[in-house]
Design a protein around this motif. Structure first.
Motif, PDB file in Angstrom:
ATOM      1  N   TYR A  43      34.243 -38.236  12.694  1.00  0.00           N
ATOM      2  CA  TYR A  43      33.343 -39.348  12.400  1.00  0.00           C
ATOM      3  C   TYR A  43      33.903 -40.678  12.883  1.00  0.00           C
ATOM      4  O   TYR A  43      35.105 -40.943  12.793  1.00  0.00           O
ATOM      5  N   GLU A  49      30.141 -44.390  10.859  1.00  0.00           N
ATOM      6  CA  GLU A  49      29.533 -43.185  10.295  1.00  0.00           C
ATOM      7  C   GLU A  49      30.107 -42.821   8.930  1.00  0.00           C
ATOM      8  O   GLU A  49      29.830 -41.734   8.414  1.00  0.00           O
ATOM      9  N   LYS A  50      30.885 -43.707   8.321  1.00  0.00           N
ATOM     10  CA  LYS A  50      31.520 -43.388   7.038  1.00  0.00           C
ATOM     11  C   LYS A  50      30.529 -42.982   5.948  1.00  0.00           C
ATOM     12  O   LYS A  50      30.781 -42.026   5.201  1.00  0.00           O
ATOM     13  N   ALA A 104      29.665 -39.479   6.660  1.00  0.00           N
ATOM     14  CA  ALA A 104      30.794 -38.594   6.392  1.00  0.00           C
ATOM     15  C   ALA A 104      30.899 -38.286   4.904  1.00  0.00           C
ATOM     16  O   ALA A 104      31.145 -37.139   4.503  1.00  0.00           O
TER      17      ALA A 104
END
Length: 315
Positions: A4, A8-9, A12
């Motif tokens: 990721y 995109e945390k 994730a």
């Protein structure tokens, strides 16, 4: 397993929660299908909305994703009968730029492109896709060979730029790039270039001066990296996001400016999430372009090539 990116945390975290629920359900024989289904739908929607609104800097990060498919991946997924040809017949072999005969469907082509590698050892071997003079001279040799055999040329561009080391300059890096660009512009056979990741500076232009230039949806193409531009303009690389925005590095910007001709869509979430689907779209787009170009005379193709580059920037 997907790696990721910083932006995109939230995705994730959501997918980690889904994996946790699946593990819990399997271990305790619990019925969590409803919750898992709800979160999967939420995850898919979040992925789609995130990638529909990427900033130029975020697209740059996607273009550099370590799992993004590179030249060898496309050779395996989109082409057949690849016969590699090595060496520039002057100095040696450069593994940052690969090429050889290949088949796209029923059509024989000369395929040339940058290879970055996919792990530490291969990245070092391929010099992270940064070509040296012998790499560009090899590309010239292969383009000339394609011309003699009447084969279309297809290039897959993916480099942060040509190698800037002292040894490359000593062997004539600038001259090799200029000659490669000249070879592209002078081809009598059809040529299609595709920016599949990063299209960095003259190292990219040397393989992308075709009559049809395509870009994958989340690739970038620029005269200098955002970090490099930031260091020059603001004396710090921390303004890279601002530089990427100002330079209009994305496929969407460049299509509007007439720098490229076509955007090839990627799967939702980027090429690294489904390399096979990306390769299929890429092969179809290249095939369509070659079908059109092969109907034109060499004189018409040469004129198209010259006109498209002369016209850049007029608007």
């Amino acid at each position: 397993m997907v790696s990721y990116l910083e932006f995109e945390k939230p995705l994730a975290a959501l997918e980690a929660r889904i994996a946790e629920l699946r593990s819990t359900a399997e271990a305790g024989a619990l019925d969590l299908d409803g919750e898992i289904s709800r979160l999967e739908k939420k995850s898919a929607n979040l992925l789609a909305s995130t990638y529909a609104a990427l900033t130029p800097w975020q697209k740059t990060q996607v273009a550099r994703h370590p799992m993004r498919p590179h030249f060898r991946d496309y050779v395996n997924l989109a082409f057949t009968d690849f016969m590699p040809l090595g060496g520039d017949r002057y100095f040696g072999e450069d593994e940052a730029i690969l090429g050889g005969f290949a088949r796209l469907g029923d059509r024989r082509v000369m395929l040339i492109g940058h290879e970055k590698g996919n792990d530490t050892a291969s990245r070092i071997r391929h010099n992270f896709g940064m070509g040296k003079p012998e790499g560009y001279r090899k590309a010239i040799r292969l383009m000339e060979l394609a011309g003699r055999f009447g084969l279309p040329v297809v290039t897959l561009v993916d480099t942060s730029g040509a190698f800037p080391g002292v040894e490359a300059e000593e062997r004539g890096q600038a001259e090799a790039i200029a000659r490669s660009t000249e070879a592209c512009l002078g081809l009598r056979v059809p040529m299609v270039a595709v920016i599949v990741g990063e299209g960095g500076s003259g190292g990219a232009v040397a393989l992308a001066s075709a009559e049809r230039v395509l870009m994958l949806e989340h690739s970038v193409y620029s005269v200098i990296s955002p970090e490099g531009a930031s260091s020059i303009l603001w004396r710090t690389p921390e303004k890279a996001a601002d530089a990427a925005e100002a330079m209009k590095v994305t496929a969407q910007h460049l299509a509007k400016l007439g720098v490229i001709d076509r955007i090839v869509p990627e799967p939702v979430g980027g090429a690294h999430r489904d390399p096979a689907a990306t390769a299929s779209s890429l092969a179809a787009a290249i095939g369509e372009e070659l079908d059109t170009l092969c109907k034109l005379t060499p004189e018409k193709r040469t004129a198209l090539r010259e006109e498209r580059f002369i016209a850049i920037g007029r608007a």
